[in-house]
Design a protein around this motif. Structure first.
Motif, PDB file in Angstrom:
ATOM      1  N   PRO A  67      -2.349  20.212  93.541  1.00  0.00           N
ATOM      2  CA  PRO A  67      -1.844  21.471  94.107  1.00  0.00           C
ATOM      3  C   PRO A  67      -1.572  22.536  93.054  1.00  0.00           C
ATOM      4  N   LEU A  68      -1.032  22.140  91.909  1.00  0.00           N
ATOM      5  CA  LEU A  68      -0.784  23.100  90.837  1.00  0.00           C
ATOM      6  C   LEU A  68      -2.094  23.608  90.252  1.00  0.00           C
ATOM      7  N   VAL A  69      -3.020  22.712  89.984  1.00  0.00           N
ATOM      8  CA  VAL A  69      -4.319  23.105  89.437  1.00  0.00           C
ATOM      9  C   VAL A  69      -5.016  24.092  90.366  1.00  0.00           C
ATOM     10  N   ASN A  70      -5.073  23.760  91.651  1.00  0.00           N
ATOM     11  CA  ASN A  70      -5.750  24.632  92.614  1.00  0.00           C
ATOM     12  C   ASN A  70      -5.059  25.984  92.734  1.00  0.00           C
ATOM     13  N   ALA A  71      -3.726  25.987  92.748  1.00  0.00           N
ATOM     14  CA  ALA A  71      -2.988  27.243  92.896  1.00  0.00           C
ATOM     15  C   ALA A  71      -3.195  28.144  91.687  1.00  0.00           C
ATOM     16  N   LEU A  72      -3.113  27.586  90.486  1.00  0.00           N
ATOM     17  CA  LEU A  72      -3.304  28.387  89.287  1.00  0.00           C
ATOM     18  C   LEU A  72      -4.715  28.974  89.222  1.00  0.00           C
ATOM     19  N   GLU A  73      -5.700  28.155  89.530  1.00  0.00           N
ATOM     20  CA  GLU A  73      -7.077  28.655  89.471  1.00  0.00           C
ATOM     21  C   GLU A  73      -7.326  29.711  90.547  1.00  0.00           C
ATOM     22  N   ALA A  74      -6.766  29.508  91.727  1.00  0.00           N
ATOM     23  CA  ALA A  74      -6.959  30.484  92.807  1.00  0.00           C
ATOM     24  C   ALA A  74      -6.325  31.825  92.489  1.00  0.00           C
ATOM     25  N   GLU A  75      -5.221  31.808  91.750  1.00  0.00           N
ATOM     26  CA  GLU A  75      -4.497  33.038  91.438  1.00  0.00           C
ATOM     27  C   GLU A  75      -4.751  33.522  90.004  1.00  0.00           C
ATOM     28  N   SER A  76      -5.780  32.994  89.359  1.00  0.00           N
ATOM     29  CA  SER A  76      -5.980  33.290  87.936  1.00  0.00           C
ATOM     30  C   SER A  76      -6.227  34.771  87.665  1.00  0.00           C
ATOM     31  N   ALA A  77      -6.944  35.452  88.555  1.00  0.00           N
ATOM     32  CA  ALA A  77      -7.214  36.882  88.337  1.00  0.00           C
ATOM     33  C   ALA A  77      -5.915  37.687  88.380  1.00  0.00           C
ATOM     34  N   GLN A  78      -5.037  37.377  89.334  1.00  0.00           N
ATOM     35  CA  GLN A  78      -3.754  38.079  89.426  1.00  0.00           C
ATOM     36  C   GLN A  78      -2.859  37.730  88.246  1.00  0.00           C
ATOM     37  N   ILE A  79      -2.868  36.457  87.849  1.00  0.00           N
ATOM     38  CA  ILE A  79      -2.089  36.043  86.683  1.00  0.00           C
ATOM     39  C   ILE A  79      -2.551  36.786  85.438  1.00  0.00           C
ATOM     40  N   LEU A 166       4.596  14.829  70.133  1.00  0.00           N
ATOM     41  CA  LEU A 166       5.571  13.761  69.954  1.00  0.00           C
ATOM     42  C   LEU A 166       5.267  12.479  70.725  1.00  0.00           C
ATOM     43  N   TRP A 167       4.686  12.601  71.926  1.00  0.00           N
ATOM     44  CA  TRP A 167       4.543  11.399  72.761  1.00  0.00           C
ATOM     45  C   TRP A 167       3.366  11.530  73.706  1.00  0.00           C
ATOM     46  N   ASN A 168       3.083  10.426  74.420  1.00  0.00           N
ATOM     47  CA  ASN A 168       1.940  10.396  75.332  1.00  0.00           C
ATOM     48  C   ASN A 168       2.331  10.360  76.801  1.00  0.00           C
ATOM     49  N   PHE A 169       3.627  10.425  77.098  1.00  0.00           N
ATOM     50  CA  PHE A 169       4.023  10.291  78.505  1.00  0.00           C
ATOM     51  C   PHE A 169       4.097  11.624  79.237  1.00  0.00           C
ATOM     52  N   SER A 170       3.790  12.723  78.560  1.00  0.00           N
ATOM     53  CA  SER A 170       3.505  13.977  79.252  1.00  0.00           C
ATOM     54  C   SER A 170       2.112  14.416  78.861  1.00  0.00           C
ATOM     55  N   ILE A 171       1.582  15.365  79.596  1.00  0.00           N
ATOM     56  CA  ILE A 171       0.186  15.771  79.432  1.00  0.00           C
ATOM     57  C   ILE A 171       0.129  17.294  79.529  1.00  0.00           C
ATOM     58  N   ASN A 172      -0.821  17.901  78.849  1.00  0.00           N
ATOM     59  CA  ASN A 172      -0.849  19.358  78.710  1.00  0.00           C
ATOM     60  C   ASN A 172      -1.948  19.980  79.565  1.00  0.00           C
ATOM     61  N   LEU A 173      -1.555  20.878  80.454  1.00  0.00           N
ATOM     62  CA  LEU A 173      -2.489  21.608  81.303  1.00  0.00           C
ATOM     63  C   LEU A 173      -2.640  23.026  80.777  1.00  0.00           C
ATOM     64  N   HIS A 174      -3.886  23.490  80.634  1.00  0.00           N
ATOM     65  CA  HIS A 174      -4.179  24.860  80.227  1.00  0.00           C
ATOM     66  C   HIS A 174      -4.920  25.572  81.353  1.00  0.00           C
ATOM     67  N   LEU A 175      -4.442  26.741  81.748  1.00  0.00           N
ATOM     68  CA  LEU A 175      -5.216  27.650  82.582  1.00  0.00           C
ATOM     69  C   LEU A 175      -5.716  28.765  81.684  1.00  0.00           C
ATOM     70  N   GLU A 196     -12.606  31.035  81.515  1.00  0.00           N
ATOM     71  CA  GLU A 196     -11.623  31.852  82.225  1.00  0.00           C
ATOM     72  C   GLU A 196     -11.550  31.461  83.701  1.00  0.00           C
ATOM     73  N   GLY A 197     -10.317  31.314  84.174  1.00  0.00           N
ATOM     74  CA  GLY A 197     -10.078  30.954  85.565  1.00  0.00           C
ATOM     75  C   GLY A 197     -10.099  29.475  85.841  1.00  0.00           C
ATOM     76  N   LYS A 198     -10.360  28.657  84.807  1.00  0.00           N
ATOM     77  CA  LYS A 198     -10.438  27.211  84.970  1.00  0.00           C
ATOM     78  C   LYS A 198      -9.373  26.516  84.117  1.00  0.00           C
ATOM     79  N   THR A 199      -9.098  25.279  84.448  1.00  0.00           N
ATOM     80  CA  THR A 199      -8.084  24.512  83.724  1.00  0.00           C
ATOM     81  C   THR A 199      -8.721  23.441  82.840  1.00  0.00           C
ATOM     82  N   LEU A 200      -7.996  23.096  81.791  1.00  0.00           N
ATOM     83  CA  LEU A 200      -8.276  21.932  80.961  1.00  0.00           C
ATOM     84  C   LEU A 200      -7.027  21.052  80.968  1.00  0.00           C
ATOM     85  N   LEU A 201      -7.224  19.749  80.835  1.00  0.00           N
ATOM     86  CA  LEU A 201      -6.105  18.811  80.834  1.00  0.00           C
ATOM     87  C   LEU A 201      -6.346  17.783  79.735  1.00  0.00           C
ATOM     88  N   PHE A 202      -5.372  17.612  78.849  1.00  0.00           N
ATOM     89  CA  PHE A 202      -5.568  16.652  77.766  1.00  0.00           C
ATOM     90  C   PHE A 202      -4.255  16.019  77.336  1.00  0.00           C
TER      91      PHE A 202
END
Length: 251
Positions: A67-79, A166-175, A196-202
């Motif tokens: 839901p977060l990934v889809n919402a961010l990508e859908a609103e990327s132009a406004q963001i 520091l750790w591996n139990f959280s993960i980083n999302l980029h829009l 642009e307008g897409k996410t990466l996760l690592f």
């Protein structure tokens, strides 16, 4: 561990089962410092066992995060539009980014979430990103309260040197919202561009670096989320554990 941490862990285990924190307790054993780690995770301070040793992740693969990934990508132009306006007219809202390893004045941040809470002032500066984060990350509990979410702007020529977080139990999302030619990120030896307008996760417990060799600024919205392979009792215990460790380090 401290008596306070021990007591909290016992409460969690009484509610969720005696084995609910087995991985967290195993992580804290001294022998775990370098065992069973990927070579490019060695500089991370805490590695929770059982988390897949995968540097890059498919941002669409996890129902909890989708839901977060889809919402961010859908609103990327406004963001992007709201960020451009803020960058032009409200530069005082931005600050040097303070990584735990370094502070860089050519790496600027507009914080949306920090110190375990949304940053109220950012609601007026970046309302769409703020709302998406609140509705789909904070209210749903997928954001890691130990860390943050912010607009991350690398000025032309900026370089983030190779490091492990520091750790591996959280993960980083980029829009990706504003990406010049010549900007890219490398994680565990694999380089990928932002789109642009897409996410990466690592998984940023793996060694990673980034750069902007372009002529204009590179901006992404970053969000530190719980790794989808962590459980709710683990998240509760890890939040308390790391908060107490940070207090002890600051004393």
């Amino acid at each position: 561990m401290t008596p306070e941490i021990d007591a909290y862990f016992e409460v969690v285990k009484s509610e969720h089962g005696a084995d609910s924190l087995a991985r967290v307790e195993e992580m804290l054993e001294p022998r775990r410092r370098s065992e069973q780690r990927h070579p490019l995770q060695q500089a991370a301070k805490w590695v929770l066992p059982g988390i897949p040793q995968v540097p890059w992740h498919d941002p669409y693969a996890y129902p909890e995060l989708l839901p977060l990934v889809n919402a961010l990508e859908a609103e990327s132009a406004q963001i992007k539009s709201e960020h451009e306006l803020a960058w032009a007219q409200r530069r005082a809202s931005f600050s040097d980014y303070e990584h735990y390893l370094v502070r860089q004045n050519n790496w600027q941040a507009l914080y949306l979430y920090r110190d375990g809470a949304l940053v109220p002032d950012s609601a007026a500066v970046a309302p769409t990103a703020y709302r998406m984060l609140k509705e789909h990350a904070v209210d749903t509990g997928v954001i890691c309260p130990l860390l943050e979410s912010h607009f991350s702007t690398l000025l032309p020529g900026a370089v983030i040197k190779p490091h492990c977080d520091l750790w591996n139990f959280s993960i980083n999302l980029h829009l990706a919202i504003d990406i010049p030619e010549g900007a890219a990120i490398r994680v565990a030896g694999e380089t990928r561009p932002w789109e642009e307008g897409k996410t990466l996760l690592f998984d940023y417990s793996f060694e990673h670096e980034a750069w902007n060799k372009g002529a204009t600024a590179r901006t992404c919205v970053l969000a530190d989320l719980w790794h989808p392979d962590t459980t709710l009792p683990e998240r509760s215990a890890l939040t308390m554990l790391m908060t107490e460790i940070q207090k002890m380090m600051a004393a």
